[in-house]
Structures are given as structure tokens and as C-alpha cells.
Design an enzyme around this catalytic site. Structure first.
Site, PDB file in Angstrom:
ATOM      1  N   GLU A   1      -6.781   9.596 -59.466  1.00 24.28           N
ATOM      2  CA  GLU A   1      -5.915   9.277 -58.315  1.00 24.28           C
ATOM      3  C   GLU A   1      -4.862  10.356 -58.103  1.00 24.28           C
ATOM      4  O   GLU A   1      -4.541  10.702 -56.964  1.00 24.28           O
ATOM      5  CB  GLU A   1      -5.218   7.936 -58.524  1.00 24.28           C
ATOM      6  CG  GLU A   1      -6.122   6.746 -58.469  1.00 24.28           C
ATOM      7  CD  GLU A   1      -5.346   5.465 -58.655  1.00 24.28           C
ATOM      8  OE1 GLU A   1      -5.075   4.801 -57.641  1.00 24.28           O
ATOM      9  OE2 GLU A   1      -4.990   5.146 -59.805  1.00 24.28           O
TER      10      GLU A   1
ATOM     11  N   LYS B   1      -1.484   1.087 -50.697  1.00 24.52           N
ATOM     12  CA  LYS B   1      -2.490   2.125 -50.953  1.00 24.52           C
ATOM     13  C   LYS B   1      -3.784   1.692 -50.279  1.00 24.52           C
ATOM     14  O   LYS B   1      -4.294   0.604 -50.536  1.00 24.52           O
ATOM     15  CB  LYS B   1      -2.710   2.277 -52.458  1.00 24.52           C
ATOM     16  CG  LYS B   1      -3.764   3.326 -52.815  1.00 24.52           C
ATOM     17  CD  LYS B   1      -4.049   3.345 -54.309  1.00 24.52           C
ATOM     18  CE  LYS B   1      -2.851   3.855 -55.059  1.00 24.52           C
ATOM     19  NZ  LYS B   1      -3.164   4.115 -56.485  1.00 24.52           N
TER      20      LYS B   1
END
Length: 123
Positions: free
Chosen positions: A25, A102
Site C-alpha cells: 500500500e 480509502k
């Protein structure tokens, strides 16, 4: 006119950033949305028409962009940094409501977004 409360809001601001717990990520990055609501007494700006008598949402956006550029593991941490800086940089802000999401988080689920939301007042 008696104004009971006044707010400035920025909605669905899209950022590309590198927040996350997983190493991938922080390397690959992801898209994030911020929704922000700021309690600001802008009663004086109603009559003066002067940006100095309110909080410039363009300046707030610049602050958000800078903070989103600093990688963090947790969205909670990002929200905390943003709220602290908003209170520090803009004395007229009385309260902050922030939602940080997100998009398509890597968790093996069919989900649009996951995130955090917090409400804080000036200490």
C-alpha cells in the site's frame, strides 16, 4: 439576522496517497476521499465580503494536500494530524468533522471504500 451556527465544507476531495499498513500500500498507493466540515463564525464576512473574515477553503485544501502527502500506516493518524494542523493554522475554526476513506481497500472484499470519521473541538 441571528446566525446560530455557520460551517465551511469541502466534499469528496480526491487524493492519491500512500497510506496503509501493508508494505505494498505504501509503495503502490491508493485513492482517498476526504469530506470536511468546519465550524467557523463567518458572520462578519457576510457584511464585509472579505476573505480575511472567514477561512479560505482554498487554503484548507492546500493544507489537506500537504498532509495527505505524508505517508502513514493508519487513517486515524492522518485525521489526527489534519485536525491538529487545522486548529493550529486557522484560529477561527471552532470544530472539525472529518471523514477519510480509502477507495477499494486491499482486504479481499467487494467494497467501495473503508475509512474513519471523527469530530473534534478546539481544546
Amino acid at each position: 439576522m441571528n446566525i446560530n451556527a455557520s460551517y465551511i465544507h469541502l466534499e469528496n476531495i480526491l487524493f492519491f496517497a500512500h497510506h496503509g499498513v501493508a508494505t505494498q500500500e505504501t509503495i503502490v498507493g491508493n485513492e482517498f476521499y476526504i469530506n470536511l466540515r468546519l465550524k467557523v463564525d463567518f458572520a462578519h464576512a457576510i457584511t464585509t465580503d472579505a476573505v480575511e473574515d472567514t477561512v479560505s477553503y482554498a487554503d484548507v485544501y492546500t493544507l489537506l494536500k500537504e498532509e495527505m502527502g505524508i505517508p502513514s500506516k493508519l487513517l486515524e493518524h492522518v485525521c489526527g494530524r489534519i485536525a491538529e494542523r487545522l486548529f493550529r493554522d486557522f484560529p477561527a475554526i471552532e470544530e472539525v468533522e472529518i471523514k477519510l476513506s480509502k477507495r477499494n481497500p486491499p482486504m479481499g472484499a467487494d467494497i467501495d471504500a473503508a475509512g474513519v470519521e471523527m469530530f473534534c473541538t478546539r481544546a
